[in-house]
Design an enzyme around this catalytic site. Structure first.
Site, PDB file in Angstrom:
ATOM      1  CB  ALA A 253      -0.790  -0.321   1.362  1.00  0.00           C
ATOM      2  N   PRO A 254       0.395   2.400  -1.115  1.00  0.00           N
ATOM      3  CG  PRO A 254       0.620   4.210  -1.006  1.00  0.00           C
ATOM      4  CD  PRO A 254       1.261   3.193   0.030  1.00  0.00           C
ATOM      5  N   GLY A 255      -0.082   1.278  -3.363  1.00  0.00           N
ATOM      6  CA  GLY A 255       0.233   0.545  -4.719  1.00  0.00           C
ATOM      7  C   GLY A 255       0.684   1.773  -5.842  1.00  0.00           C
ATOM      8  N   GLY A 256       1.836   2.596  -5.578  1.00  0.00           N
ATOM      9  CA  GLY A 256       2.484   3.201  -6.584  1.00  0.00           C
ATOM     10  C   GLY A 256       3.222   1.508  -6.846  1.00  0.00           C
ATOM     11  CG  ASP A 274       0.113  -2.428   3.614  1.00  0.00           C
ATOM     12  OD1 ASP A 274       1.413  -2.018   2.764  1.00  0.00           O
ATOM     13  OD2 ASP A 274       0.389  -2.003   4.597  1.00  0.00           O
ATOM     14  CG  ASP A 320       8.072  -0.216  -1.377  1.00  0.00           C
ATOM     15  OD1 ASP A 320       9.533   0.448  -0.870  1.00  0.00           O
ATOM     16  OD2 ASP A 320       7.780   0.892  -1.798  1.00  0.00           O
ATOM     17  CB  CYS A 373      11.268   5.898   0.777  1.00  0.00           C
ATOM     18  SG  CYS A 373      10.382   5.472   2.490  1.00  0.00           S
TER      19      CYS A 373
HETATM   20  C1  LIG Z   1       6.985   2.329   1.897  1.00  0.00           C
HETATM   21  S1  LIG Z   1       5.257   1.498   2.366  1.00  0.00           S
HETATM   22  C2  LIG Z   1       5.272   0.364   0.283  1.00  0.00           C
HETATM   23  C3  LIG Z   1       4.816   2.201  -0.109  1.00  0.00           C
HETATM   24  C4  LIG Z   1       4.369   1.120  -1.170  1.00  0.00           C
HETATM   25  N1  LIG Z   1       5.875  -0.665  -1.789  1.00  0.00           N
HETATM   26  C5  LIG Z   1       4.423   1.881  -3.408  1.00  0.00           C
HETATM   27  O1  LIG Z   1       4.299   1.525  -3.882  1.00  0.00           O
HETATM   28  O2  LIG Z   1       3.220   2.657  -3.215  1.00  0.00           O
HETATM   29  C6  LIG Z   1       5.103   0.401   3.684  1.00  0.00           C
HETATM   30  C7  LIG Z   1       4.096  -0.066   3.662  1.00  0.00           C
HETATM   31  O3  LIG Z   1       4.774  -1.379   4.767  1.00  0.00           O
HETATM   32  C8  LIG Z   1       3.146  -1.909   5.503  1.00  0.00           C
HETATM   33  N2  LIG Z   1       3.754  -2.738   6.493  1.00  0.00           N
HETATM   34  C9  LIG Z   1       4.275  -2.330   7.243  1.00  0.00           C
HETATM   35  N3  LIG Z   1       3.857  -3.166   8.514  1.00  0.00           N
HETATM   36  C10 LIG Z   1       4.158  -4.526   7.553  1.00  0.00           C
HETATM   37  C11 LIG Z   1       3.472  -5.576   7.755  1.00  0.00           C
HETATM   38  N4  LIG Z   1       4.102  -6.390   8.496  1.00  0.00           N
HETATM   39  N5  LIG Z   1       3.300  -6.708   6.637  1.00  0.00           N
HETATM   40  C12 LIG Z   1       2.541  -6.359   5.966  1.00  0.00           C
HETATM   41  N6  LIG Z   1       2.544  -4.600   5.590  1.00  0.00           N
HETATM   42  C13 LIG Z   1       4.060  -4.131   6.065  1.00  0.00           C
HETATM   43  C14 LIG Z   1       2.538  -0.398   5.418  1.00  0.00           C
HETATM   44  O4  LIG Z   1       1.154  -0.324   6.111  1.00  0.00           O
HETATM   45  C15 LIG Z   1       2.848   0.676   4.664  1.00  0.00           C
HETATM   46  O5  LIG Z   1       1.757   0.313   3.895  1.00  0.00           O
END
Ligand SMILES: C[S@@+](CC[C@H](N)C(=O)[O-])C[C@H]1O[C@@H](n2cnc3c(N)ncnc32)[C@H](O)[C@@H]1O
Length: 435
Positions: A253-256, A274, A320, A373
């Site tokens: 999430a948010p899915g980019g 997520d 990610d 990031c």
């Molecule tokens: C950096 S963001 C991802 C951005 C996404 N890949 C994009 O490109 O839009 C990290 C995500 O990891 C999720 N997250 C955190 N801990 C997690 C877990 N244990 N399992 C799955 N998702 C997790 C968060 O809710 C967040 O949405």
């Protein structure tokens, strides 16, 4: 009528109490006039970006600090100082409106003080700025721990990186190259009166001369183009996707990146996981815009027993990971106020647990791409080194380091060096002898 300065004061106070600026701005009522909304957002982002420096300047002008019940007045002075030093608001308007806002806060008793402090800042700012800027942490408006960490991890690049983190980044787009060429899309933008240029180093990326509403971008509503930093667009390249593969996007999430992956090869079978069910809905919205689908599952990627996603194996896995987000402070300036040094060890543990769980689901000959990031070695190269120490059957795949800087077994993109936000990438694969 809404007072944008008053809104900015409330927004900054909420950030200081631990809320993210994005969540605060998203909750703003629709009834607010667009110009007021834009001004309060600019003031809120600007005060967060320069908080430490503005605070040093304003505090040096106060004979004694405000008590807790008048924190709003302190933040109002930061909003006033931001307008004087960093905005195009004419100084007389900045002064009179900020004084007026002290009345709207119900604190008319302070209007003379607000006026006096801002007038003195206006008169003496050059000498005052020179004085506070002797401290580099104040000059770059970073907390001590983060300033020290960036200098320790990037000794040669730190000055450029820290300076770049203070800039407003361009709005950057990713074009779906299956639907149109980048040059064609630049032409469509120009026809729509939107100035833009190709990104210097990332093929699908282009930068706008000035931000616009996404709905004014030709083809946005059908997924022709997405808003995504150029550095984030490299995930799709580094995954080395092939037709028909089964792909796990473990922190989606948010899915980019989920959308980017599917647009590169629509016949991929993608599972997007997520932990946050609310945020996962954004993935569905993003895919729907482009008419694409994936299996979506709200689950813990650190526990492969937590759902159906953990009962299959994948040719490609994207982790990610949740991280300090120190690489995206250009776009999220509140990170410097929200993040604490004490957050990092817990993040490192969570990243390691997600990596371990996902590694067990990688098909022979597959590839796992680890992305953050973050600018911090603890979350990046050191995380990958400890992963390789724990998993004798894993090895790193060499990634191109243009754009980027080779960093341990991965590649680091740095704001100020690569014209992107800060990202770390490392690709991992099973060693041949174990396949
Ligand atoms: C950096 S963001 C991802 C951005 C996404 N890949 C994009 O490109 O839009 C990290 C995500 O990891 C999720 N997250 C955190 N801990 C997690 C877990 N244990 N399992 C799955 N998702 C997790 C968060 O809710 C967040 O949405």
């Amino acid at each position: 009528m809404a007072d944008p300065r008053l809104t900015a004061v409330r927004n900054v106070l909420a950030v200081l109490d631990g809320r993210s600026l994005d969540s605060i701005l998203a909750a703003a009522p629709d009834s607010v006039d667009d110009r007021d909304r834009a001004l309060s957002a600019e003031l809120s982002f600007g005060v967060c970006r320069w908080h430490r420096r503005l605070d040093a300047l304003v505090s040096s002008l106060l004979r004694k600090p405000f008590g807790n019940k008048d924190r709003d007045l302190h933040v109002l002075l930061l909003v006033g100082a931001y307008q004087l030093l960093y905005s195009r608001v004419p100084p007389h308007a900045a002064l009179s409106t900020t004084v007026e806002t002290s009345r709207r806060l119900g604190k008319s008793w302070a209007s003379k003080l607000v006026n006096g402090v801002l007038r003195r800042l206006q008169r003496e700012h050059e000498a005052m700025e020179a004085r506070v800027d002797k401290s580099p942490e104040v000059r770059f408006a970073q907390p001590d721990w983060l300033y020290r960490a960036v200098c320790a991890d990037w000794p040669e690049q730190s000055a450029a990186v820290l300076a770049a983190l203070q800039m407003r980044p361009p709005m950057t787009l990713r074009v779906d190259l299956n639907q149109t060429g980048r040059a064609d899309y630049l032409g469509r933008l120009s026809d729509a009166g939107i100035g833009s240029r190709p990104h210097a180093t990332v093929d699908m990326a282009l930068e706008l001369d000035a931000p616009v509403s996404v709905h004014s971008l030709p083809g946005f509503d059908s997924g022709l183009v997405s808003v995504q930093d150029a550095g984030a667009q490299l995930a799709g390249d580094y995954l080395d996707l092939r037709p028909g593969q089964r792909v796990l996007d473990a922190c989606a999430a948010p899915g980019g990146k989920t959308l980017d992956i599917l647009q590169r090869a629509p016949d991929l079978k993608v599972t997007a996981v997520d932990l946050d069910a609310e945020r996962l809905r954004k993935v569905a919205e993003n895919l729907q815009r482009a008419g694409l689908t994936a299996e979506l599952e709200a689950a813990d990627a650190a526990d492969s027993q937590s759902g159906a996603w953990g009962a299959q194996i994948y040719d490609r896995i994207l982790v990610d990971a949740p991280c300090s987000a120190t690489g995206v402070m250009r776009r999220h300036p509140d990170i410097r106020l929200l993040r604490r040094a004490s957050d990092i060890p817990d993040l490192v543990r969570r990243q390691a647990a997600i990596l371990d769980a996902c590694w067990s689901l990688l098909a022979p000959g597959g590839r796992l791409l680890y992305v953050t990031c973050s600018l911090l070695a603890a979350e990046n190269q050191r995380q990958v080194d400890s992963f390789l120490d724990r998993h004798a059957n894993a090895e790193a795949v060499e990634l191109p380091n243009r754009p980027g800087t080779r960093s341990g077994r991965g590649v680091q993109l740095l704001p100020g060096i690569d014209e992107t936000d800060g990202f770390f990438y490392a690709a991992l694969q099973p060693r041949a002898e174990y396949v």
